[in-house]
Design a protein around this motif. Structure first.
Motif: not given
Length: 173
Positions: A38-47
């Motif tokens: 989730g860190r890639k997905f969540l990071g991308k979403t937050l970015s």
């Protein structure tokens, strides 16, 4: 009661039915999986969300500056319009004063002209009345003379008039 890992007799992995131990382990596993995947997905979403918010803030600042500039421009136009309105009112007052003066001057001229015309008409009417009066007096005098002439003109007076007229005619020739 079975505690710990359910171990097979020869050593292996089994199922643990202790609820407290298994929930903590399951929670750690779920968090690890979420963190890893989730860190890639969540990071991308937050970015993406952060860049969207930053763009919205920049856009809002730009619109604020444009609105402030438009407000300043409109206030300047309003001030100019108010100055123009004051100038128009002042010009209108001056024009009204000049027009009033002109109308009063023209009225005075008209009144003087009317007085002059009235005086001329009065003089003309007076002369006309005097002529008519003279004509009437003359006509009345002639009527009276004609009426009294036969009574006063007797034969003796007629002879003297004829003689006097002949004498005059004789002296002129």
């Amino acid at each position: 009661m079975i505690t710990g890992w359910f171990l097979a007799e020869e050593g292996g992995v089994g199922l643990n039915f202790d609820i407290l131990e298994t929930n903590l382990i399951n929670l750690i596993i779920v968090l690890g999986v979420l963190f890893y995947f989730g860190r890639k997905f969540l990071g991308k979403t937050l970015s993406t969300r952060q860049s969207t918010i930053e763009e919205a803030i920049v856009d809002a600042e730009t619109r604020k500056q444009e609105a402030a500039a438009a407000l300043a421009e409109q206030q300047q136009k309003l001030a100019q319009a108010q100055e123009d309105a004051k100038k128009i009112v002042a010009d209108a007052e001056q024009t009204a004063a000049r027009t009033r003066e002109s109308i009063l001057a023209q009225a005075e001229i008209d009144v003087e002209r009317m007085k002059t015309n009235a005086a001329q008409d009065l003089s003309s009417q007076e002369a006309k009345v005097m002529r008519e009066l003279q004509q009437r007096i003359t006509a009345l005098a002639l009527e009276r003379c004609e009426a009294e002439l036969p009574n006063r003109l007797n034969d003796d007076v007629q002879r003297r008039l004829v003689d006097a007229s002949i004498a005059r005619l004789g002296g002129q020739s």
